[in-house]
Each structure stands twice: as structure tokens, then as C-alpha cells.
Motif scaffolding. Structure first.
Motif, PDB file in Angstrom:
ATOM      1  N   LYS A  66       0.813  -1.217   0.000  1.00 55.97           N
ATOM      2  CA  LYS A  66       0.000   0.000   0.000  1.00 55.97           C
ATOM      3  C   LYS A  66       0.850   1.272   0.000  1.00 55.97           C
ATOM      4  CE  LYS A  66      -4.183   1.679   0.326  1.00 55.97           C
ATOM      5  NZ  LYS A  66      -5.151   1.515  -0.723  1.00 55.97           N
ATOM      6  N   GLU A  67       1.847   1.321   0.852  1.00 58.90           N
ATOM      7  CA  GLU A  67       2.627   2.547   1.022  1.00 58.90           C
ATOM      8  C   GLU A  67       3.978   2.511   0.310  1.00 58.90           C
ATOM      9  OE1 GLU A  67       1.404   5.195   2.545  1.00 58.90           O
ATOM     10  OE2 GLU A  67      -0.448   4.141   3.077  1.00 58.90           O
ATOM     11  N   LYS A  68       4.288   1.400  -0.322  1.00 63.38           N
ATOM     12  CA  LYS A  68       5.565   1.212  -1.023  1.00 63.38           C
ATOM     13  C   LYS A  68       6.763   1.396  -0.090  1.00 63.38           C
ATOM     14  CE  LYS A  68       3.455   0.766  -4.978  1.00 63.38           C
ATOM     15  NZ  LYS A  68       2.425  -0.223  -4.856  1.00 63.38           N
ATOM     16  N   ILE A  69       6.590   0.911   1.150  1.00 61.79           N
ATOM     17  CA  ILE A  69       7.666   0.926   2.143  1.00 61.79           C
ATOM     18  C   ILE A  69       8.032  -0.532   2.415  1.00 61.79           C
ATOM     19  CG2 ILE A  69       8.332   1.512   4.496  1.00 61.79           C
ATOM     20  CD1 ILE A  69       6.187   3.699   4.420  1.00 61.79           C
ATOM     21  N   PHE A  70       9.267  -0.900   2.108  1.00 62.95           N
ATOM     22  CA  PHE A  70       9.700  -2.272   2.339  1.00 62.95           C
ATOM     23  C   PHE A  70      10.679  -2.288   3.498  1.00 62.95           C
ATOM     24  CE2 PHE A  70      12.277  -6.072   1.216  1.00 62.95           C
ATOM     25  CZ  PHE A  70      11.268  -6.991   1.412  1.00 62.95           C
TER      26      PHE A  70
END
Length: 95
Positions: A66-70
Motif C-alpha cells: 500500500k505505502e511502497k515501504i519495504f
């Protein structure tokens, strides 16, 4: 100070006398630790820990999608702990 002997003091006795007492004490200690109540508590605790770790994996996947935070470090540490929890659970289950 207690009038009764503690388990630590009883396990120190064989160093002065013989190993037979030590084996009896260790066997009794294992019987107490592996009682049904303790086994149920251990199983419940492991289920909760594994559930919590799976929830963390879902959290990581959600934020990656969803937030493109890995969160690679968080993912590696969670998988590491999950692996050891499942491995420990299988050891208890097979014992």
C-alpha cells in the motif's frame, strides 16, 4: 530463609556424595516441568507468539503493497524469530 531445602541446594549434594541422587533429582525436575499444565501453558504461549509474528508479516506486506515501504530488516528479524519459534515448537511436539 526457608526451613526446606531448595532445588539448587539439593542439586549441589551429588558433588559431595554420589551421582545417583543427582539423577533422581533431575528426573523429578523433568517430570515437574513436563506436567500437563506446564505443557498446555507452553503450547498456548507458542501459539500466541507465532500468531503475533504472522500478524507482523501481514503488517510488513501491507505497508510494502500500500505505502511502497519495504522494511527488509524488520522482515528478516521477524522471519528469523518465527523460524526458531516453529523449530522449538516442533521439538516440544516430538518430545
Amino acid at each position: 530463609m526457608s526451613a526446606y531445602a531448595t532445588l539448587n541446594s539439593l542439586t549441589a549434594i551429588p558433588y559431595f556424595f554420589s551421582d545417583k541422587i543427582s539423577k533422581v533429582i533431575i528426573n523429578k525436575k523433568e517430570e515437574l516441568l513436563m506436567s500437563d499444565y506446564v505443557n498446555k501453558q507452553i503450547q498456548r504461549q507458542h501459539y500466541l507468539i507465532v500468531f503475533y509474528l504472522l500478524a507482523i508479516l501481514i503488517y510488513i506486506a501491507f505497508f510494502a503493497w500500500k505505502e511502497k515501504i519495504f522494511m527488509l530488516g524488520f522482515l528478516i528479524s521477524t522471519l528469523f524469530v518465527l523460524f526458531y519459534q516453529i523449530r522449538f515448537w516442533f521439538k516440544i511436539k516430538n518430545h
